[in-house]
Design an enzyme around this catalytic site. Structure first.
Site, PDB file in Angstrom:
ATOM      1  N   LYS A  47       0.797  -1.213   0.000  1.00  0.00           N
ATOM      2  CA  LYS A  47       0.000   0.000   0.000  1.00  0.00           C
ATOM      3  C   LYS A  47       0.839   1.276   0.000  1.00  0.00           C
ATOM      4  O   LYS A  47       0.320   2.357  -0.250  1.00  0.00           O
ATOM      5  CB  LYS A  47      -0.960  -0.010   1.195  1.00  0.00           C
ATOM      6  CG  LYS A  47      -1.970  -1.131   1.109  1.00  0.00           C
ATOM      7  CD  LYS A  47      -2.867  -0.964  -0.093  1.00  0.00           C
ATOM      8  CE  LYS A  47      -4.028  -1.930  -0.062  1.00  0.00           C
ATOM      9  NZ  LYS A  47      -5.035  -1.595  -1.055  1.00  0.00           N
ATOM     10  N   SER A 287      -2.960 -12.194   4.345  1.00  0.00           N
ATOM     11  CA  SER A 287      -3.376 -12.224   2.934  1.00  0.00           C
ATOM     12  C   SER A 287      -2.263 -12.834   2.089  1.00  0.00           C
ATOM     13  O   SER A 287      -2.536 -13.548   1.112  1.00  0.00           O
ATOM     14  CB  SER A 287      -3.734 -10.829   2.424  1.00  0.00           C
ATOM     15  OG  SER A 287      -2.597 -10.009   2.331  1.00  0.00           O
TER      16      SER A 287
HETATM   17  N1  PMP Z   1      -3.572  -7.730   1.465  1.00  0.00           N
HETATM   18  C1  PMP Z   1      -3.505  -6.761   2.363  1.00  0.00           C
HETATM   19  C2  PMP Z   1      -2.821  -7.033   3.667  1.00  0.00           C
HETATM   20  C3  PMP Z   1      -4.079  -5.519   2.094  1.00  0.00           C
HETATM   21  O1  PMP Z   1      -4.020  -4.525   3.017  1.00  0.00           O
HETATM   22  C4  PMP Z   1      -4.733  -5.328   0.851  1.00  0.00           C
HETATM   23  C5  PMP Z   1      -5.423  -4.022   0.568  1.00  0.00           C
HETATM   24  N2  PMP Z   1      -6.713  -3.937   1.123  1.00  0.00           N
HETATM   25  C6  PMP Z   1      -4.778  -6.365  -0.076  1.00  0.00           C
HETATM   26  C7  PMP Z   1      -4.159  -7.543   0.268  1.00  0.00           C
HETATM   27  C8  PMP Z   1      -5.485  -6.235  -1.403  1.00  0.00           C
HETATM   28  O2  PMP Z   1      -4.882  -5.359  -2.318  1.00  0.00           O
HETATM   29  P1  PMP Z   1      -5.731  -4.435  -3.288  1.00  0.00           P
HETATM   30  O3  PMP Z   1      -6.410  -3.393  -2.446  1.00  0.00           O
HETATM   31  O4  PMP Z   1      -4.739  -3.836  -4.231  1.00  0.00           O
HETATM   32  O5  PMP Z   1      -6.764  -5.261  -3.995  1.00  0.00           O
END
Ligand code: PMP
Length: 329
Positions: A47, A287
């Site tokens: 991010k 994630s």
């Molecule tokens: N994993 C984590 C830990 C995140 O903070 C995010 C963002 N919400 C994502 C995955 C997903 O990425 P994106 O917002 O680019 O779809």
């Protein structure tokens, strides 16, 4: 030649690709898994990239001016990126978080000088969350509605719809993967929260080679709030995007940028993250574990033997030490 940077904003991106050799060996995989380690960003998540692009694009367009407050509702990592970039550029930053956000994220945002509040402190947002099984996108819509109509001197970042989010992945994350693999990527695996990573990176890689397959990771049935199970252990930052009402799909997700939606349960995500910590010494978040689990399943499919799978791992496990991620075998 000297190599001195003058702002944290110059340190984002250019993250390394690491082949998880020991992980592949332990599981007897016949495909390569290359982990793109986004925790190498200055505030340890993917991010950081969008924090810089969204703030700098808003400065260029005049939407963000000196004296304004940067405002966003986020599950955490975007808030950390915004807090850091806001600090470096001299803006006030106010972040609203969901009650489920890990204490580490909360503390990091505060340490970086941001004001941090709970989304459910705003009555309209609390109501929207209550009425929609705590769905973040529904809560965000109420949040946006409230502040876009107020006269406060704020810039609402709106990462779910802000085009600077997918753009920076199209311009940096995608080309980094293409160049670092000499164009030899067969499969990309990434998770969907706002959809920025999949849309930008998947979109770029497909523009270079339409045969590259993109797998987008979503939480499994039992890992999203439902009437029967209103507070499951969720995978932070990852949201469902298929078989849900259209208005809950972030507008930054381009459905043409991926080929398959793969659903992962929280326990499966934890298992993969714990394994990679022990096999290859990488400490990754929940994630990332979900993405690695999906990449592993892809590697085990016969048609993928011999292929190169790139897994974008969004953040560090250090942000989850207070959670159950690393509690257990
Ligand atoms: N994993 C984590 C830990 C995140 O903070 C995010 C963002 N919400 C994502 C995955 C997903 O990425 P994106 O917002 O680019 O779809």
């Amino acid at each position: 030649m000297s190599a001195i940077y003058s702002s944290i904003t110059e340190l984002t991106g250019r993250t390394p690709l690491l082949e998880l050799r020991c992980y592949e060996k332990e599981l007897g995989l016949k495909a390569r898994i290359l982990a793109k380690l986004e925790y190498f960003n200055p505030n340890q998540s993917i991010k950081d990239r969008i924090a810089v692009s969204m703030i700098e694009d808003a400065e260029k367009s005049g939407k963000l001016r000196k004296g304004m407050t940067i405002l966003e509702a986020t599950s955490g990592n975007t808030g950390i990126g915004l807090a850091a970039v806001g600090a470096a550029k001299g803006y006030k930053v106010h972040i609203y978080v969901q009650d489920t956000v890990s204490i580490e994220r909360f503390q990091v945002m505060k340490a970086l000088g941001a004001e941090v509040s709970s989304m459910s402190d705003i009555p309209e947002v609390a109501k929207a969350l209550r009425e929609n099984n705590n769905d973040y996108v529904a809560g965000y819509a109420a949040f946006y509605e409230k502040f876009s109509k107020s006269n406060e001197n704020v810039f609402i970042v709106d990462q779910d719809a802000n085009p600077s989010n997918p753009r920076i992945h199209y311009e940096t994350t995608g080309p980094e993967i293409w160049n670092d693999t000499d164009g030899k990527t067969d499969i990309l695996v990434a998770a969907v929260g706002t959809g920025g990573t999949v849309t930008g990176t998947g979109g770029y890689l497909k523009s270079k080679n339409p045969d590259i397959k993109v797998i987008a990771v979503a939480p499994g049935e039992n890992s999203i709030p439902s009437e029967q199970n209103p507070s499951p252990e969720e995978i932070a930052g990852v949201h469902p995007f298929e078989n849900i009402p259209k208005e809950f799909v972030p507008s930054n997700l381009d459905k043409n940028s991926y080929d398959e939606c793969f659903r992962v349960e929280t326990a499966e995500a934890y298992q993969a993250a714990r394994r990679a910590a022990k096999t290859d010494g990488i400490l990754i978040g929940a994630s990332s574990g979900a993405i690695l689990y999906a990449a592993t399943k892809a590697a085990q499919r016969k048609e993928n033997f011999g292929k190169t799978i790139v897994a974008i791992l969004p953040d560090t496990g250090l942000r989850y030490l207070s959670t159950n991620l690393f509690k257990g075998e």
